[in-house]
Design a protein around this motif. Structure first.
Motif: not given
Length: 447
Positions: A69-73, A86-88, A157-158
């Motif tokens: 699971s993940f949380t896109l912040s 670019t996302s974190f 950081r993707v």
């Protein structure tokens, strides 16, 4: 020979059973007595730490299940030129470690411990679309439960590749993918599952992204395709992340100033065509619009064709066309005062059918034009060829005007009406363009 094979087979069978029993025995070898008084003794975990280079299973034919699971912040940047997002995000991995277990009753009711992640086996989960090296910080820890459940959280950081469509900028919506997969383990060794439902991931992410940046999160969906590499199959979980740009900044800084300049240029048609200030006024507006386009160039997409770029191009074209029309009409009226050219019959017929005493356009002179001896063309109708004030023209007057049957005053009057008709036509084109532009913005903003 048969006795040798039977002896060897029996030895291998006993060795396998011994290793299996040893593995089962190692499941419950952690002695945690005294942890609540003297702290954790790292030596009791040493046997587990020594096996961190191998997948923690008792039977290697059974795949390890990793729940993700993940949380896109935050959505940090969307690069339309390089097609990058670019996302974190915070990635959460959960799996079972069969060699870790203890009795909480013997350990002061301790049910969970934090262990440095580098001492444990970690799944090699990566994002397929990632275009950058994983910069996971050192020194992260994982929570280990008394039943062997390992929970590992890490920030990421993707920078991922995304097929961006910027045609509807700044009202664009993008759909990017984040695909989680193993780099080394096939589906025979590792299976991927979900720790949370997609709607839970969506709600957690939306609460964090809601007030940050120019992008808002619309939705997250999931798919579970298989990745084939040669004869090997790798398990995957693909998340579709839909985002939308917040257009308020661009509407205020781009569309509103441009619309104001175009509206002012349209209102300039209320200046009389005979006025000497009309052409300089339009030139000033055109120069100001070009300076405006230079100042906003850094806010526009660097590549591709967007709808807003087409809008700016049309605005600039209309302003150039308006200036050229003003120059042409000014020259024509000046020429008419010196030596009025003869008017073609088709143009005279066109004026006769499309102009009447009740027709009004932006440039309506309300008084007699001094120096020309003209009265308002919108206060008197067009005269038929060969007639002036209800009288037929003589042969000599008709000959002076190329046989058109019109006097000099009538020709000047007709060319003035032609200029007003051109102003009226262009003014209506401006109004139609502004109406379509406003309607398009409202529709795109609401949808």
């Amino acid at each position: 020979m048969e006795g040798w094979w039977s002896t060897t087979g029996g030895f291998l069978l006993c060795l396998s059973a011994s290793l299996l029993l040893q593995g089962r025995a190692n499941t419950f070898t952690i002695n945690c007595s005294g942890f609540d008084q003297h702290g954790v003794d790292p030596t009791v975990f040493q046997s587990v730490f020594n096996k961190k280079d191998f997948r923690p299973v008792i039977n290697f034919s059974i795949p390890t299940r990793i729940n993700i699971s993940f949380t896109l912040s935050a959505i940090l940047e969307v690069d339309a030129q390089l097609q990058l997002l670019t996302s974190f995000l915070w990635l959460k991995l959960i799996w079972n470690h069969p060699f870790i277990s203890w009795d909480p009753e013997e350990c002061g009711d301790i049910k969970k411990l934090a262990i440095t992640a580098e001492n444990l086996w970690l799944p090699d989960i990566f994002i397929v679309e990632s275009m950058d090296v994983d910069h996971t910080p050192d020194g992260l820890s994982a929570y280990v439960s008394n039943d062997g459940r390992v929970v590992y959280n890490k920030p990421m950081r993707v920078t991922s590749i995304c097929n961006l469509d910027i045609f509807y900028f700044p009202f664009d919506q993008q759909n990017c993918t984040l695909t989680f997969s193993s780099f080394l383990y096939t589906e025979e060794s590792m299976l991927l599952g979900m720790d949370k439902e997609v709607w839970e991931i969506m709600d957690d992410s939306r609460d964090l992204v809601r007030t940050q940046g120019e992008w808002e999160l619309l939705g997250i969906n999931k798919a579970t395709p298989k990745m084939s590499v040669g004869t090997s199959l790798f398990d995957q979980i693909m998340f579709y992340v839909a985002i939308r740009r917040r257009p308020t900044l661009y509407v205020i800084n781009l569309l509103v100033p441009s619309s104001f300049l175009v509206a002012i240029d349209a209102l300039s048609f209320y200046l009389p065509a005979e006025s000497e200030n009309r052409a300089p006024f339009k030139m000033t507006l055109l120069l100001g619009y070009n300076v405006f386009l230079l100042n906003i160039s850094n806010l526009l997409p660097a590549t591709g064709t967007s709808l807003i770029s087409v809008y700016f191009a049309l605005c600039l074209s209309l302003m150039v066309l308006s200036l050229l029309e003003t120059i042409f009409i000014t020259y024509l009226l000046h020429l008419a005062t010196i030596q009025p050219p003869s008017m073609p019959r088709w143009l005279h017929s066109l004026l006769l059918h499309h102009t009447s005493p009740t027709t009004h356009c932006p440039t309506v002179p309300q008084k007699e034009i001094t120096g020309l001896g003209l009265i308002s063309t919108h206060l008197s109708g067009l005269k038929e060829p060969g007639k002036l004030g209800g009288k037929e023209l003589g042969p000599k007057e008709a000959e002076l005007n190329g046989g058109s049957g019109l006097t000099r005053a009538q020709l000047v009057d007709l060319w003035g009406q032609f200029g007003h008709m051109m102003d009226n036509l262009l003014f209506r084109i401006y109004l139609l363009f502004l109406a379509i532009s406003v309607t398009t913005v409202l529709v795109l903003w609401n949808t």
